[in-house]
Design a protein around this motif. Sequence first.
Motif, PDB file in Angstrom:
ATOM      1  N   GLY A  13      65.986  10.885  -2.226  1.00  0.00           N
ATOM      2  CA  GLY A  13      66.716  11.798  -1.367  1.00  0.00           C
ATOM      3  C   GLY A  13      66.277  11.649   0.081  1.00  0.00           C
ATOM      4  O   GLY A  13      65.367  10.902   0.423  1.00  0.00           O
ATOM      5  N   ARG A  14      66.897  12.395   0.920  1.00  0.00           N
ATOM      6  CA  ARG A  14      66.621  12.341   2.354  1.00  0.00           C
ATOM      7  C   ARG A  14      65.343  13.108   2.669  1.00  0.00           C
ATOM      8  O   ARG A  14      65.126  14.196   2.150  1.00  0.00           O
ATOM      9  N   MET A  15      64.522  12.529   3.522  1.00  0.00           N
ATOM     10  CA  MET A  15      63.244  13.140   3.874  1.00  0.00           C
ATOM     11  C   MET A  15      63.098  13.203   5.389  1.00  0.00           C
ATOM     12  O   MET A  15      63.641  12.386   6.114  1.00  0.00           O
ATOM     13  N   ALA A  16      62.336  14.188   5.838  1.00  0.00           N
ATOM     14  CA  ALA A  16      61.913  14.291   7.237  1.00  0.00           C
ATOM     15  C   ALA A  16      60.426  14.611   7.175  1.00  0.00           C
ATOM     16  O   ALA A  16      60.040  15.694   6.737  1.00  0.00           O
ATOM     17  N   GLY A  17      59.595  13.674   7.578  1.00  0.00           N
ATOM     18  CA  GLY A  17      58.160  13.804   7.326  1.00  0.00           C
ATOM     19  C   GLY A  17      57.985  13.643   5.829  1.00  0.00           C
ATOM     20  O   GLY A  17      58.476  12.696   5.244  1.00  0.00           O
ATOM     21  N   ASN A  18      57.321  14.581   5.184  1.00  0.00           N
ATOM     22  CA  ASN A  18      57.252  14.557   3.719  1.00  0.00           C
ATOM     23  C   ASN A  18      57.942  15.777   3.120  1.00  0.00           C
ATOM     24  O   ASN A  18      57.675  16.177   2.000  1.00  0.00           O
ATOM     25  N   MET A  19      58.853  16.348   3.884  1.00  0.00           N
ATOM     26  CA  MET A  19      59.637  17.489   3.431  1.00  0.00           C
ATOM     27  C   MET A  19      61.040  17.005   3.089  1.00  0.00           C
ATOM     28  O   MET A  19      61.653  16.276   3.872  1.00  0.00           O
ATOM     29  N   GLY A  20      61.526  17.390   1.914  1.00  0.00           N
ATOM     30  CA  GLY A  20      62.846  16.953   1.480  1.00  0.00           C
ATOM     31  C   GLY A  20      63.956  17.748   2.147  1.00  0.00           C
ATOM     32  O   GLY A  20      63.822  18.950   2.378  1.00  0.00           O
ATOM     33  N   ILE A  21      65.049  17.074   2.456  1.00  0.00           N
ATOM     34  CA  ILE A  21      66.252  17.737   2.947  1.00  0.00           C
ATOM     35  C   ILE A  21      67.074  18.029   1.695  1.00  0.00           C
ATOM     36  O   ILE A  21      67.854  17.201   1.228  1.00  0.00           O
ATOM     37  N   ILE A  22      66.869  19.208   1.145  1.00  0.00           N
ATOM     38  CA  ILE A  22      67.414  19.591  -0.150  1.00  0.00           C
ATOM     39  C   ILE A  22      68.766  20.273   0.035  1.00  0.00           C
ATOM     40  O   ILE A  22      68.931  21.076   0.953  1.00  0.00           O
ATOM     41  N   GLU A  60      49.555  24.088  -5.792  1.00  0.00           N
ATOM     42  CA  GLU A  60      49.559  22.640  -5.980  1.00  0.00           C
ATOM     43  C   GLU A  60      50.959  22.117  -5.657  1.00  0.00           C
ATOM     44  O   GLU A  60      51.943  22.548  -6.252  1.00  0.00           O
ATOM     45  N   ILE A  61      51.039  21.196  -4.719  1.00  0.00           N
ATOM     46  CA  ILE A  61      52.325  20.638  -4.307  1.00  0.00           C
ATOM     47  C   ILE A  61      52.664  19.469  -5.221  1.00  0.00           C
ATOM     48  O   ILE A  61      51.908  18.509  -5.312  1.00  0.00           O
ATOM     49  N   LYS A  62      53.819  19.572  -5.880  1.00  0.00           N
ATOM     50  CA  LYS A  62      54.231  18.528  -6.813  1.00  0.00           C
ATOM     51  C   LYS A  62      55.367  17.669  -6.279  1.00  0.00           C
ATOM     52  O   LYS A  62      55.789  16.748  -6.951  1.00  0.00           O
ATOM     53  N   GLY A  63      55.872  17.986  -5.094  1.00  0.00           N
ATOM     54  CA  GLY A  63      56.949  17.177  -4.530  1.00  0.00           C
ATOM     55  C   GLY A  63      57.546  17.821  -3.290  1.00  0.00           C
ATOM     56  O   GLY A  63      57.088  18.862  -2.820  1.00  0.00           O
ATOM     57  N   PRO A  64      58.595  17.203  -2.741  1.00  0.00           N
ATOM     58  CA  PRO A  64      59.199  17.698  -1.503  1.00  0.00           C
ATOM     59  C   PRO A  64      59.835  19.080  -1.656  1.00  0.00           C
ATOM     60  O   PRO A  64      59.880  19.851  -0.702  1.00  0.00           O
ATOM     61  N   GLY A  65      60.308  19.406  -2.833  1.00  0.00           N
ATOM     62  CA  GLY A  65      60.886  20.734  -3.061  1.00  0.00           C
ATOM     63  C   GLY A  65      59.843  21.832  -2.942  1.00  0.00           C
ATOM     64  O   GLY A  65      60.137  22.929  -2.455  1.00  0.00           O
ATOM     65  N   THR A 116      48.020  20.646   7.404  1.00  0.00           N
ATOM     66  CA  THR A 116      47.217  19.877   6.446  1.00  0.00           C
ATOM     67  C   THR A 116      48.038  19.453   5.230  1.00  0.00           C
ATOM     68  O   THR A 116      47.689  18.488   4.573  1.00  0.00           O
ATOM     69  N   MET A 117      49.116  20.170   4.930  1.00  0.00           N
ATOM     70  CA  MET A 117      49.938  19.870   3.753  1.00  0.00           C
ATOM     71  C   MET A 117      51.220  19.111   4.087  1.00  0.00           C
ATOM     72  O   MET A 117      51.854  18.573   3.193  1.00  0.00           O
ATOM     73  N   PHE A 118      51.606  19.128   5.340  1.00  0.00           N
ATOM     74  CA  PHE A 118      52.859  18.516   5.763  1.00  0.00           C
ATOM     75  C   PHE A 118      52.573  17.361   6.707  1.00  0.00           C
ATOM     76  O   PHE A 118      51.649  17.420   7.501  1.00  0.00           O
TER      77      PHE A 118
END
Length: 177
Positions: A13-22, A60-65, A116-118
Amino acid sequence: MPAYHSAFNAPGGRMAGNMGIIPIKSKIRGPAPPAPEDQEDVIDEAIDFFRANCLFRNFEIKGPGDRTLIYLTLFIQECLQKAAKTATLADGQRQLMTLAVSNFPIPGDAGFPLNTMFEKPANRADADLLRAYLTQCRQELVTRFTQRLYEQDKPSKWWMSFSKRKFMNIASVGTTM
């Protein structure tokens, strides 16, 4: 008990940084792809999971969502703090929509509490895309959230009881740069 995670953690999918464009269900113009009207989107998840997830100090971050869910959870927390100072639905909608479109830091900016997470967006185009996406998400969240937050033209005591909680010991996502 583990925290609730997003259903939109699939890679790709589309990403900006490590955040998903959902994809989101929205009538507000922006870069988010449209989501099917009959399915939940990340905005619905953030509102539904807020009261459970805000009790956690770690996530715990498991993905862009999950990154989008974390950001929206912190924004809901900020909305609750702002709504605590309002008395009516109309006043609350006005205050929260102003908050949604106000200038805010994005990952990589000095005032962003989750650096620190993004990851910082790779270039100016990604930064503009992320800012536009988050603005669209914030506006859509305010539109849906005010309908749940206000009962009989005043803030719900069940939602307002969470206004002093800090998700992951973070006060807010920041409203100014």
